[in-house]
Structure formats: C-alpha cells, structure tokens
Design a protein around this motif. Structure first.
Motif, PDB file in Angstrom:
ATOM      1  N   UNK A 201      30.705 -25.357  -2.010  1.00 16.42           N
ATOM      2  CA  UNK A 201      30.850 -23.904  -2.144  1.00 16.42           C
ATOM      3  C   UNK A 201      29.940 -23.373  -3.237  1.00 16.42           C
ATOM      4  N   UNK A 202      29.920 -24.070  -4.355  1.00 19.15           N
ATOM      5  CA  UNK A 202      29.067 -23.621  -5.478  1.00 19.15           C
ATOM      6  C   UNK A 202      27.603 -23.694  -5.084  1.00 19.15           C
ATOM      7  N   UNK A 203      27.210 -24.727  -4.407  1.00 15.48           N
ATOM      8  CA  UNK A 203      25.812 -24.868  -4.019  1.00 15.48           C
ATOM      9  C   UNK A 203      25.413 -23.806  -2.996  1.00 15.48           C
ATOM     10  N   UNK A 204      26.379 -23.396  -2.118  1.00 18.03           N
ATOM     11  CA  UNK A 204      26.083 -22.345  -1.140  1.00 18.03           C
ATOM     12  C   UNK A 204      25.868 -21.004  -1.822  1.00 18.03           C
ATOM     13  N   UNK A 205      26.707 -20.722  -2.847  1.00 17.12           N
ATOM     14  CA  UNK A 205      26.522 -19.488  -3.592  1.00 17.12           C
ATOM     15  C   UNK A 205      25.173 -19.455  -4.315  1.00 17.12           C
ATOM     16  N   UNK A 206      24.706 -20.574  -4.751  1.00 14.52           N
ATOM     17  CA  UNK A 206      23.422 -20.647  -5.454  1.00 14.52           C
ATOM     18  C   UNK A 206      22.256 -20.765  -4.502  1.00 14.52           C
ATOM     19  N   UNK A 207      22.534 -20.903  -3.211  1.00 17.94           N
ATOM     20  CA  UNK A 207      21.462 -21.027  -2.243  1.00 17.94           C
ATOM     21  C   UNK A 207      20.857 -22.407  -2.170  1.00 17.94           C
ATOM     22  N   UNK A 208      21.668 -23.412  -2.499  1.00 17.57           N
ATOM     23  CA  UNK A 208      21.206 -24.788  -2.480  1.00 17.57           C
ATOM     24  C   UNK A 208      21.836 -25.491  -1.287  1.00 17.57           C
ATOM     25  N   UNK A 209      21.107 -26.379  -0.570  1.00 21.46           N
ATOM     26  CA  UNK A 209      21.683 -27.079   0.591  1.00 21.46           C
ATOM     27  C   UNK A 209      22.919 -27.864   0.180  1.00 21.46           C
ATOM     28  N   UNK A 210      23.871 -27.968   1.090  1.00 20.41           N
ATOM     29  CA  UNK A 210      25.132 -28.679   0.836  1.00 20.41           C
ATOM     30  C   UNK A 210      24.897 -30.177   0.787  1.00 20.41           C
TER      31      UNK A 210
END
Length: 585
Positions: free
Chosen positions: A575-584
């Motif tokens: 979830x945090x990586x999605x908010x930052x625009x980073x691949x899961x």
C-alpha cells in the motif's frame, strides 16, 4: 608538662642529626667531625667558551667496620645506607651530555665519558659480587632517576690493571671491581634534581643556588658526577673517613649567546648571582683563572677584583687564580649579591690553550655491513719525554673482534705493548675486554687498529630505532703525564679541591684519565616492514579464503514458511509503495 619538654628535646636533637642547621651539641661534634667544602672554578677556554666546575666535598667520619649507622649530619643518608648495605669500598658515578674537545679546550679537570659511567670497588666481605653489583645498579637507578637498571652482564667488565682504588692502597683482588658504561644514556633535569638534593644546603644557599637547570642544560657540555672513597684520618692511616665529592662541569658558549661578545658574568651564565655562602660549609670559594691576565694585564678586567690570588701547578701548567671567599662578609655589596663580571679590552684577542700533552681520537673505518675496523689514535705532544699509557677497550659481543688483526704502529714502526690482556666475548653474556700498556714516544702519534665482524641479531634484540645504529663504549686511557713545570707541594688545606682528587706522588708527573668518543656502528638490520606485510596478507587470506570455506561447511539451509504476520506486513508495504508510485513487491 614533662611530655612537652621531652618532645621539645627530641625535636632539637632531630634538627642536629638531620643537618638542617649547624649542630650545637658538643658530643656530636666530638664523635662525628663532619666537614663540608664547596668551590666554583671558572676557566676561559677557546674564544667564546667558558668552563664552570662546581665541586662539593663532604667528609663523614665513619669506620668501614661498622655495620649499622644511626648518625647522618652532612653526608646523605641514602648514600650512607647504600655503602653500609652493599659493603662498598669506592663508588664513582657520572652522567655526561656532550663531548669534551681536548684540542680546543685543553685537558679536562675531571674526565668523563658521554652517557653514564659506573664503577665500584666492593670490600672483601662481599661473597657474591655480581649479585651485589646488580642490586646496587638498580638502587642507584632509582636514586638518580637514570637507566642504570639496564646494566647487566652484557655491558659489565672487570679490568685487572685499570681503575685502581684512589682512596687506599690496592690490597684486594680485581674480582671485587665492576665497571660499566651506558653510552646512549641521555642526561636531563630528572638526573640533576636528585643530585642537588644530596647537598647539605640543597640549592637554597651557597654555590648550589647557581644550579638552574634551564641554564645548565643550555650548554655545550654538561657532566655531573658522584665520587665516594675512603680517606686517611691520621698520618698512619689507621682510621678512615668517607669522602663524598659531587662535581659538576658545564661549558657555556658565551660568544653565541652574547651577540658576538665574549664578556661573561655569573648572572649571564647562570641567570642568578650568589647571595650567601652555605651556612654548613667550612670553606666556600670561587676561583677565576686569571693566568692570561697575569701575563698580559691589557687583555681584560674583572670586577670586583679578587682579594688575593693563588698560584699553583695544575696538570703541568702554572696557573694563577683569583680567589673570592664567600665566608668573608665584606665580599658582598650593599645589595647582598655577588656578580663577578669579566670585560675584554681587546675584542679580537684570542686566547688559545696549549695543546694537551696526551689526547686521543677514535673512529670506525670500512664499508658494508659485514666487516669493519676500529681505529684509535693516541697523541703524545711532549717534545722530549716518553711515557706509558694504559688503554682499556670494551666492545659489545655483537662486534666479533679478530684479535690476530691487532696492530699498533708508531712512526711507521710496530709498537709492541708491555702488557696485554684480552677476554673474548660470549654471545649475549659478556663483552670483549682488551687492556694494553703501550709506550708512547715523544712527539708521536700511535695508531691502534683491530678488525671486527658484525653479527646478525634476533629480531627481538633490535631497539625501536635500529637504523640509528648501536653505540660502542669509548676507550679509556690512564697515564702519568710528565709535567713541564715542577710541581710544588702546597698546603692541602689552602689548595683548591680539584688539585687533590688525584694527587701526584712527585712534581715530575700528574695523573690523567681520558675518554675517547663513543662509536656509532650500523649492524645488518632486516626490513621490519616485511613482517607487517606478512601479517596483513595472512589476515586477508584467513578472512576471505578460510572464512568463506568454513561458512560453507558449517551453514545449514532451511525453508521458512510465511506467517500471517509476515503477510500483513507485506500488504502494508505494498500500500505504501502504491501511494509513492513504486511497483509492488
């Protein structure tokens, strides 16, 4: 009240015993007639150099047969305990920084080698001399804050013909003598401070008040010594007294420190003046060598002028001294201060001392780090008379001498010694000892050469600075030098103290002991950086190679299942990586 009176009596008696003031008890003076004499001799040397020689003489009336001593007034208690505990007959200890230049300065008053020198005669009652020698050197090391504890069998010798007792006639075997030199010993304030504490007045009064360490060590030559010996108390030598002589010789370069002027004074040399004599001293004099002034009164002037002059023959030369008696209250001015000042009338007038009759030099020749040659050149400048000289060579064991290569040449001809003694060294146990009695012809130079081979030491035997080199003890020369002036036997009570340390049996000769320069020899030295490189390489190989191999052999692999907790953590991370625009993940 009675207890208070008893404590007061004990306190007064304690002051008399400790020597803090003149003793007032008549029985103490009758049983122990101690004496203290002090003097300062100022001698101009080569242009710009001034020699100041201090000498403090204490006499202690104590028999050698007594095993326990409870009375100490002027004699230092620490030295008295050393004499009684180790049954010492004679003790001579010196600390010297610099080298006495005989050709430029003339004959030294009290010769001493560079570094530390110690030689002791023990009494017949000592059974284990080596043990007593080792313990004595350790105790003296603590007393004078020196490295005398490094004296061991590797630098100790037992001469048979040299260093005879000067206090009494020789009646013991040479096995009771031990002699050692530490040529690398450095002299500093730590050695001077305990030396001054042995004086009855310390450095508070008398000539000792001039002993300021800052000035004494800012000099070209510095030598302090302690001489203990028995002397005869009566004409038949049935009773003896202990004599302690503390000597200090300093050479100042007043020309360099005086902006090109050769004028000197007590304040200029010592940064102090004399205010009073030591209240315990029976004799306190300052002698100024005015021999040149007596010959030519247009050279310089001295203020204040000396009350009287004293003429004597010292080391073969006629000397004239201006005497200043510090016990004379009229000597001091209204400011209660004595400052002797010398001013030159002719700035460019040079006074060159007569070359000494006996002097020597020593050096190492050769190339490479395998073999070499020790050369000693002895000069006899007397135009008419020949005389013998006793030469003592002490060479460390790591310089392996070839005694068959010993050559003695005088005026191009072989000179065979009258007496020779050679004790070869033993590795890591004792050094070489070479004693020779050589005849020196008149106006000659005698050259002594001997070859040696350098030994390869163990890597643990090298000092911290092995590339600096290894010091070799200087040669010792003892001789009765013929005098050019017939000596007169003056009253011993009126003569200066420096003329009585080595008295001559007749006026035709005088005793001289000289020391050559210490040698600095290089030995084969390994590259001490290689062990460091080997250690680094070994540690790297062990860490990388053996460490990885050991890890593979001992590590076990296991499959770890994901738990619910780990899944929740992974979901939050995505979830945090999605908010930052980073691949899961």
């Amino acid at each position: 009240m009675a207890d208070l009176v008893l404590l007061l009596v004990l306190f007064v008696c304690g002051l008399g015993v400790r020597g803090t003031g003149p003793a007032t008890s008549a029985p103490a003076q009758t049983d122990f007639d101690d004496q203290l004499e002090e003097e300062l001799l100022i001698t101009p040397l080569s242009p710009g150099d001034i020699a100041a020689t201090f000498q403090f003489r204490s006499r202690w009336d104590w028999e050698m047969q007594q095993q326990r001593v409870s009375h100490y007034r002027l004699f230092p208690k620490v030295l008295g305990q050393v004499i009684s505990k180790f049954s010492v007959r004679e003790l001579h200890l010196s600390f010297t920084q610099g080298f006495w230049r005989s050709r430029a300065w003339g004959q030294p008053f009290l010769g001493a080698p560079a570094g530390a020198e110690l030689w002791v005669w023990f009494q017949d009652s000592v059974t284990d001399v080596d043990k007593a020698w080792k313990e004595l050197s350790n105790i003296l090391s603590g007393i004078f804050c020196a490295s005398l504890n490094f004296i061991d069998s590797t630098n100790t010798v037992t001469p048979t013909a040299s260093f005879k007792p000067v206090g009494l006639a020789n009646g013991t075997e040479h096995r009771l003598l031990r002699y050692a030199i530490l040529p690398r010993e450095i002299v500093c304030t730590e050695n001077l401070t305990p030396w001054k504490k042995l004086l009855p007045c310390g450095s508070k009064a008398g000539l000792a008040s001039l002993l300021k360490a800052e000035r004494l060590f800012h000099s070209s030559y510095h030598s302090q010594a302690v001489h203990i010996r028995p002397i005869c108390r009566d004409d038949e030598c049935l009773r003896f007294s202990w004599e302690l002589r503390q000597t200090l010789t300093v050479v100042f370069d007043v020309f360099s420190g005086g902006q090109g002027k050769r004028d000197w004074s007590l304040f200029k040399m010592f940064s102090r003046t004399v205010t009073e004599a030591c209240p315990l001293a029976l004799k306190s004099n300052i002698y100024v060598d005015i021999t040149s002034l007596d010959q030519n009164k247009e050279l310089f002037e001295i203020t204040p002028a000396s009350v009287y002059q004293y003429s004597t023959v010292f080391q073969g030369d006629q000397k004239t001294y201006g005497v200043y008696d510090l016990l004379n209250p009229q000597l001091f001015n209204t400011s209660r201060s004595l400052n002797i000042i010398l001013k030159w009338k002719q700035p460019h007038q040079n006074i060159k001392p007569r070359p000494p009759i006996l002097h020597a030099e020593r050096y190492v020749s050769g190339y490479g780090l395998q073999t070499g040659e020790i050369n000693t050149v002895i000069y006899n400048t007397h135009p008419k008379r020949a005389f013998p000289v006793m030469l003592v060579e002490t060479v460390p064991w790591y310089l392996r001498l070839y005694i068959h290569t010993l050559t003695i040449t005088t005026k191009g001809k072989d000179n065979k010694p009258s007496y020779i003694l050679y004790k070869p060294a033993k590795d890591r146990q004792h050094p070489h000892l070479l004693e020779m009695l050589i005849q020196l012809p008149a106006s000659s130079a005698t050259k002594i050469t001997i070859q040696f081979e350098r030994a390869l030491l163990k890597w643990t035997e090298y000092p911290p600075d092995p590339n600096h080199g290894f010091y070799v003890s200087p040669s010792v020369l003892s001789a009765l030098v013929p005098s050019t002036v017939q000596e007169q036997h003056d009253d011993m009570e009126d003569s200066p103290l420096f003329t009585t340390l080595f008295p001559s049996s007749d006026g035709s000769s005088y005793f001289v002991r000289l020391y050559t320069e210490p040698l600095l020899v290089n030995l084969p030295t390994p590259d001490f950086s290689m062990p460091y490189n080997v250690i680094c390489l070994t540690c790297t190989v062990v860490a990388v190679g053996y460490g990885s191999f050991y890890n593979l052999l001992t590590r076990t692999f296991q499959v770890v299942e994901e738990s619910a907790t780990s899944g929740l953590v992974k979901h939050l991370a995505n979830v945090i990586r999605k908010l930052r625009g980073v691949p899961a993940l």
